[in-house]
Design a protein around this motif. Structure first.
Motif, PDB file in Angstrom:
ATOM      1  N   GLN A 146     -14.244 -13.166   7.114  1.00 49.27           N
ATOM      2  CA  GLN A 146     -15.570 -13.176   7.704  1.00 49.27           C
ATOM      3  C   GLN A 146     -16.348 -11.973   7.179  1.00 49.27           C
ATOM      4  O   GLN A 146     -15.761 -10.947   6.810  1.00 49.27           O
ATOM      5  CB  GLN A 146     -15.486 -13.105   9.235  1.00 49.27           C
ATOM      6  CG  GLN A 146     -14.708 -14.239   9.873  1.00 49.27           C
ATOM      7  CD  GLN A 146     -15.414 -15.582   9.754  1.00 49.27           C
ATOM      8  OE1 GLN A 146     -16.635 -15.654   9.864  1.00 49.27           O
ATOM      9  NE2 GLN A 146     -14.642 -16.634   9.521  1.00 49.27           N
ATOM     10  N   ILE A 147     -17.664 -12.098   7.158  1.00 48.31           N
ATOM     11  CA  ILE A 147     -18.512 -10.989   6.699  1.00 48.31           C
ATOM     12  C   ILE A 147     -18.228  -9.744   7.542  1.00 48.31           C
ATOM     13  O   ILE A 147     -18.192  -9.808   8.775  1.00 48.31           O
ATOM     14  CB  ILE A 147     -19.998 -11.374   6.788  1.00 48.31           C
ATOM     15  CG1 ILE A 147     -20.305 -12.512   5.814  1.00 48.31           C
ATOM     16  CG2 ILE A 147     -20.892 -10.171   6.477  1.00 48.31           C
ATOM     17  CD1 ILE A 147     -21.710 -13.060   5.949  1.00 48.31           C
ATOM     18  N   GLY A 148     -18.014  -8.628   6.879  1.00 48.61           N
ATOM     19  CA  GLY A 148     -17.736  -7.380   7.571  1.00 48.61           C
ATOM     20  C   GLY A 148     -16.270  -7.088   7.771  1.00 48.61           C
ATOM     21  O   GLY A 148     -15.910  -5.960   8.156  1.00 48.61           O
ATOM     22  N   ASP A 149     -15.378  -8.075   7.514  1.00 52.68           N
ATOM     23  CA  ASP A 149     -13.947  -7.807   7.609  1.00 52.68           C
ATOM     24  C   ASP A 149     -13.561  -6.704   6.631  1.00 52.68           C
ATOM     25  O   ASP A 149     -14.009  -6.680   5.484  1.00 52.68           O
ATOM     26  CB  ASP A 149     -13.133  -9.067   7.273  1.00 52.68           C
ATOM     27  CG  ASP A 149     -13.062 -10.053   8.428  1.00 52.68           C
ATOM     28  OD1 ASP A 149     -13.589  -9.743   9.502  1.00 52.68           O
ATOM     29  OD2 ASP A 149     -12.469 -11.133   8.234  1.00 52.68           O
ATOM     30  N   MET A 150     -12.712  -5.803   7.084  1.00 53.89           N
ATOM     31  CA  MET A 150     -12.222  -4.730   6.231  1.00 53.89           C
ATOM     32  C   MET A 150     -10.988  -5.216   5.468  1.00 53.89           C
ATOM     33  O   MET A 150     -10.143  -5.920   6.024  1.00 53.89           O
ATOM     34  CB  MET A 150     -11.884  -3.500   7.063  1.00 53.89           C
ATOM     35  CG  MET A 150     -13.034  -3.024   7.958  1.00 53.89           C
ATOM     36  SD  MET A 150     -14.570  -2.684   7.045  1.00 53.89           S
ATOM     37  CE  MET A 150     -14.075  -1.244   6.074  1.00 53.89           C
ATOM     38  N   LEU A 151     -10.904  -4.837   4.210  1.00 53.18           N
ATOM     39  CA  LEU A 151      -9.774  -5.233   3.374  1.00 53.18           C
ATOM     40  C   LEU A 151      -8.684  -4.168   3.465  1.00 53.18           C
ATOM     41  O   LEU A 151      -8.926  -2.994   3.177  1.00 53.18           O
ATOM     42  CB  LEU A 151     -10.218  -5.397   1.926  1.00 53.18           C
ATOM     43  CG  LEU A 151     -11.299  -6.436   1.661  1.00 53.18           C
ATOM     44  CD1 LEU A 151     -11.702  -6.423   0.197  1.00 53.18           C
ATOM     45  CD2 LEU A 151     -10.826  -7.832   2.075  1.00 53.18           C
ATOM     46  N   VAL A 152      -7.496  -4.597   3.854  1.00 56.73           N
ATOM     47  CA  VAL A 152      -6.368  -3.682   4.025  1.00 56.73           C
ATOM     48  C   VAL A 152      -5.236  -4.130   3.098  1.00 56.73           C
ATOM     49  O   VAL A 152      -4.856  -5.301   3.080  1.00 56.73           O
ATOM     50  CB  VAL A 152      -5.886  -3.666   5.486  1.00 56.73           C
ATOM     51  CG1 VAL A 152      -4.618  -2.839   5.622  1.00 56.73           C
ATOM     52  CG2 VAL A 152      -6.979  -3.112   6.400  1.00 56.73           C
ATOM     53  N   LEU A 153      -4.698  -3.183   2.344  1.00 57.76           N
ATOM     54  CA  LEU A 153      -3.592  -3.435   1.428  1.00 57.76           C
ATOM     55  C   LEU A 153      -2.353  -2.714   1.949  1.00 57.76           C
ATOM     56  O   LEU A 153      -2.453  -1.588   2.445  1.00 57.76           O
ATOM     57  CB  LEU A 153      -3.950  -2.930   0.031  1.00 57.76           C
ATOM     58  CG  LEU A 153      -2.976  -3.212  -1.116  1.00 57.76           C
ATOM     59  CD1 LEU A 153      -2.837  -4.711  -1.357  1.00 57.76           C
ATOM     60  CD2 LEU A 153      -3.456  -2.514  -2.386  1.00 57.76           C
ATOM     61  N   THR A 154      -1.166  -3.355   1.807  1.00 55.88           N
ATOM     62  CA  THR A 154       0.032  -2.786   2.423  1.00 55.88           C
ATOM     63  C   THR A 154       1.066  -2.251   1.428  1.00 55.88           C
ATOM     64  O   THR A 154       2.125  -1.767   1.847  1.00 55.88           O
ATOM     65  CB  THR A 154       0.713  -3.818   3.343  1.00 55.88           C
ATOM     66  OG1 THR A 154       1.217  -4.908   2.544  1.00 55.88           O
ATOM     67  CG2 THR A 154      -0.262  -4.343   4.383  1.00 55.88           C
ATOM     68  N   LYS A 155       0.812  -2.351   0.125  1.00 56.97           N
ATOM     69  CA  LYS A 155       1.656  -1.710  -0.884  1.00 56.97           C
ATOM     70  C   LYS A 155       0.760  -1.206  -2.008  1.00 56.97           C
ATOM     71  O   LYS A 155      -0.279  -1.820  -2.305  1.00 56.97           O
ATOM     72  CB  LYS A 155       2.681  -2.681  -1.483  1.00 56.97           C
ATOM     73  CG  LYS A 155       3.823  -3.105  -0.581  1.00 56.97           C
ATOM     74  CD  LYS A 155       4.828  -3.968  -1.352  1.00 56.97           C
ATOM     75  CE  LYS A 155       5.926  -4.506  -0.470  1.00 56.97           C
ATOM     76  NZ  LYS A 155       6.915  -5.324  -1.237  1.00 56.97           N
ATOM     77  N   PRO A 156       1.147  -0.112  -2.666  1.00 63.78           N
ATOM     78  CA  PRO A 156       0.353   0.380  -3.793  1.00 63.78           C
ATOM     79  C   PRO A 156       0.527  -0.499  -5.033  1.00 63.78           C
ATOM     80  O   PRO A 156       1.476  -1.282  -5.138  1.00 63.78           O
ATOM     81  CB  PRO A 156       0.921   1.784  -4.026  1.00 63.78           C
ATOM     82  CG  PRO A 156       2.329   1.696  -3.548  1.00 63.78           C
ATOM     83  CD  PRO A 156       2.312   0.738  -2.381  1.00 63.78           C
ATOM     84  N   LEU A 157      -0.394  -0.362  -5.978  1.00 61.23           N
ATOM     85  CA  LEU A 157      -0.355  -1.115  -7.230  1.00 61.23           C
ATOM     86  C   LEU A 157       0.426  -0.336  -8.297  1.00 61.23           C
ATOM     87  O   LEU A 157       0.611   0.865  -8.196  1.00 61.23           O
ATOM     88  CB  LEU A 157      -1.776  -1.366  -7.737  1.00 61.23           C
ATOM     89  CG  LEU A 157      -2.755  -2.054  -6.794  1.00 61.23           C
ATOM     90  CD1 LEU A 157      -4.098  -2.267  -7.505  1.00 61.23           C
ATOM     91  CD2 LEU A 157      -2.195  -3.378  -6.284  1.00 61.23           C
ATOM     92  N   GLY A 158       0.845  -1.052  -9.326  1.00 64.78           N
ATOM     93  CA  GLY A 158       1.483  -0.411 -10.461  1.00 64.78           C
ATOM     94  C   GLY A 158       2.811  -1.010 -10.868  1.00 64.78           C
ATOM     95  O   GLY A 158       3.451  -0.522 -11.802  1.00 64.78           O
ATOM     96  N   ALA A 159       3.251  -2.093 -10.221  1.00 61.00           N
ATOM     97  CA  ALA A 159       4.560  -2.665 -10.532  1.00 61.00           C
ATOM     98  C   ALA A 159       4.613  -3.211 -11.949  1.00 61.00           C
ATOM     99  O   ALA A 159       5.595  -3.004 -12.668  1.00 61.00           O
ATOM    100  CB  ALA A 159       4.903  -3.758  -9.526  1.00 61.00           C
ATOM    101  N   GLY A 160       3.567  -3.918 -12.362  1.00 56.27           N
ATOM    102  CA  GLY A 160       3.588  -4.548 -13.678  1.00 56.27           C
ATOM    103  C   GLY A 160       3.611  -3.545 -14.811  1.00 56.27           C
ATOM    104  O   GLY A 160       4.442  -3.637 -15.722  1.00 56.27           O
ATOM    105  N   VAL A 161       2.704  -2.583 -14.753  1.00 55.93           N
ATOM    106  CA  VAL A 161       2.624  -1.597 -15.828  1.00 55.93           C
ATOM    107  C   VAL A 161       3.874  -0.717 -15.866  1.00 55.93           C
ATOM    108  O   VAL A 161       4.320  -0.291 -16.940  1.00 55.93           O
ATOM    109  CB  VAL A 161       1.337  -0.749 -15.678  1.00 55.93           C
ATOM    110  CG1 VAL A 161       1.431   0.208 -14.498  1.00 55.93           C
ATOM    111  CG2 VAL A 161       1.017  -0.007 -16.953  1.00 55.93           C
ATOM    112  N   SER A 162       4.473  -0.481 -14.711  1.00 57.64           N
ATOM    113  CA  SER A 162       5.665   0.368 -14.652  1.00 57.64           C
ATOM    114  C   SER A 162       6.914  -0.363 -15.139  1.00 57.64           C
ATOM    115  O   SER A 162       7.731   0.211 -15.872  1.00 57.64           O
ATOM    116  CB  SER A 162       5.879   0.872 -13.221  1.00 57.64           C
ATOM    117  OG  SER A 162       4.779   1.651 -12.782  1.00 57.64           O
ATOM    118  N   THR A 163       7.090  -1.621 -14.743  1.00 56.34           N
ATOM    119  CA  THR A 163       8.270  -2.355 -15.198  1.00 56.34           C
ATOM    120  C   THR A 163       8.177  -2.673 -16.691  1.00 56.34           C
ATOM    121  O   THR A 163       9.213  -2.773 -17.370  1.00 56.34           O
ATOM    122  CB  THR A 163       8.475  -3.651 -14.403  1.00 56.34           C
ATOM    123  OG1 THR A 163       7.280  -4.445 -14.424  1.00 56.34           O
ATOM    124  CG2 THR A 163       8.833  -3.334 -12.958  1.00 56.34           C
TER     125      THR A 163
END
Length: 324
Positions: A146-163
């Motif tokens: 819905q408009i105004g919903d906050m986006l929340v992420l639960t893990k950091p990025l970087g798995a692809g570039v690191s593996t």
């Protein structure tokens, strides 16, 4: 992918299957079949080639990734089957470690692996078919923003570039351990938190990257997203390996496919942009949290020792704006 699935959609008319709540008409993280007003089955499958060298870790990562799609729907997994492809000359102890890693991770999730199927293949592959239950009145989908919903992420990025740095023998041991720890972290608590707060919008961030899966949610909900780049969490070595250019091929596929619908409203170097297109293996959940619930949501997440990062919000419009 839509073209590949078209023959299936042509044969199975969604209107003929009213109990198929999620699947043919609106593909999501898993298929959902209604049993009654309070229960539905969540069914998913996933498997892939090794992303790390350690056999046990590979099995655990593959299982975590497969189970995640049930969590991404707000469901509770309970049953699984192995999908295994192994070379003839693979030592028995390696094959056993792959399956042990998957089994122990499944047990941690409260899932029993009741069997499976194995074929011969030149390159090892492993994953699971996973079945769970969900209350259809409380499930998460990509269409719930819905408009105004906050986006929340639960893990950091970087798995692809690191593996990929691992495959190129460029990764530091401490960075590898951090990546493995994140990839083997179940999304169980994050999913339970989402259901507890009555959230409706969610997905897990995997092969299509943060921007790709974000666009899926935005387009399914008929909205746009704004992502604050400075708030997007990264694994410790991700920026370093991005500057080395150790991105998997899927990152460039994501760039080609999704970039036309992304606007970078800031100065950001190529490495920084590509990290947002980086395919994740067993990534975190991307959730839409109503602004009025955000404060209590964050407090509860801390109580549950569940990492969360607020990285943007849903807005009118279309596509994704990346801002400082």
């Amino acid at each position: 992918m839509a073209q590949v699935l078209r023959p299936v959609q042509d044969i199975f008319d969604p209107a003929s299957y009213p109990d198929l709540l999620v699947g043919l008409a609106a593909p999501d993280d898993a298929a959902v079949w209604r049993l009654d007003d309070e229960r539905a089955l969540v069914v998913t499958t996933d498997f892939f080639t090794p992303v790390v060298d350690d056999a046990y870790d590979f099995g655990a990562i593959a299982a975590t990734n497969s189970i995640s799609d049930v969590y991404a729907m707000g469901g509770q997994p309970f049953l699984a089957l192995n999908i295994t492809a192994l070379p003839d000359d693979l030592p028995l102890e390696i094959a056993s470690e792959i399956l042990r890693g998957g089994a122990e991770k499944a047990r941690e999730a409260g899932v029993v692996i009741a069997g499976g199927h194995t074929v011969k293949d030149k390159e090892p592959k492993y994953g699971l078919v996973v079945i769970g239950f969900v209350d259809p009145r409380k499930m998460l989908t990509k269409v719930g923003l819905q408009i105004g919903d906050m986006l929340v992420l639960t893990k950091p990025l970087g798995a692809g570039v690191s593996t990929t740095a691992l495959k190129q023998q460029k990764i530091e041991p401490q960075d590898l351990q951090e990546v493995v720890d994140w990839m083997t972290r179940l999304n169980k608590t994050a999913s339970q938190l989402a259901v507890e707060f009555g959230l409706r919008a969610g997905t897990d961030v995997t092969g299509f990257s943060l921007l790709g899966h974000g666009l899926e949610m935005a387009e399914a909900s008929g909205l746009g997203l704004v992502i604050e780049h400075g708030k997007v969490p990264l694994m410790s070595g991700a920026r370093k390996y991005a500057q080395m250019g150790t991105f998997p091929g899927g990152a460039f596929d994501n760039l080609t496919h999704f970039n036309p619908r992304v606007r970078f409203e800031m100065e950001l170097d190529e490495a920084g942009q590509m990290l947002l297109f980086d395919p994740q293996t067993s990534g975190g959940l991307l959730l839409g949290v109503p602004a009025g619930k955000l404060e209590s949501f964050l407090v509860r997440a801390q109580e549950l020792d569940q990492p969360v990062w607020v990285i943007g919000k849903a807005e009118t419009g279309e596509g994704i704006r990346v801002v400082p």
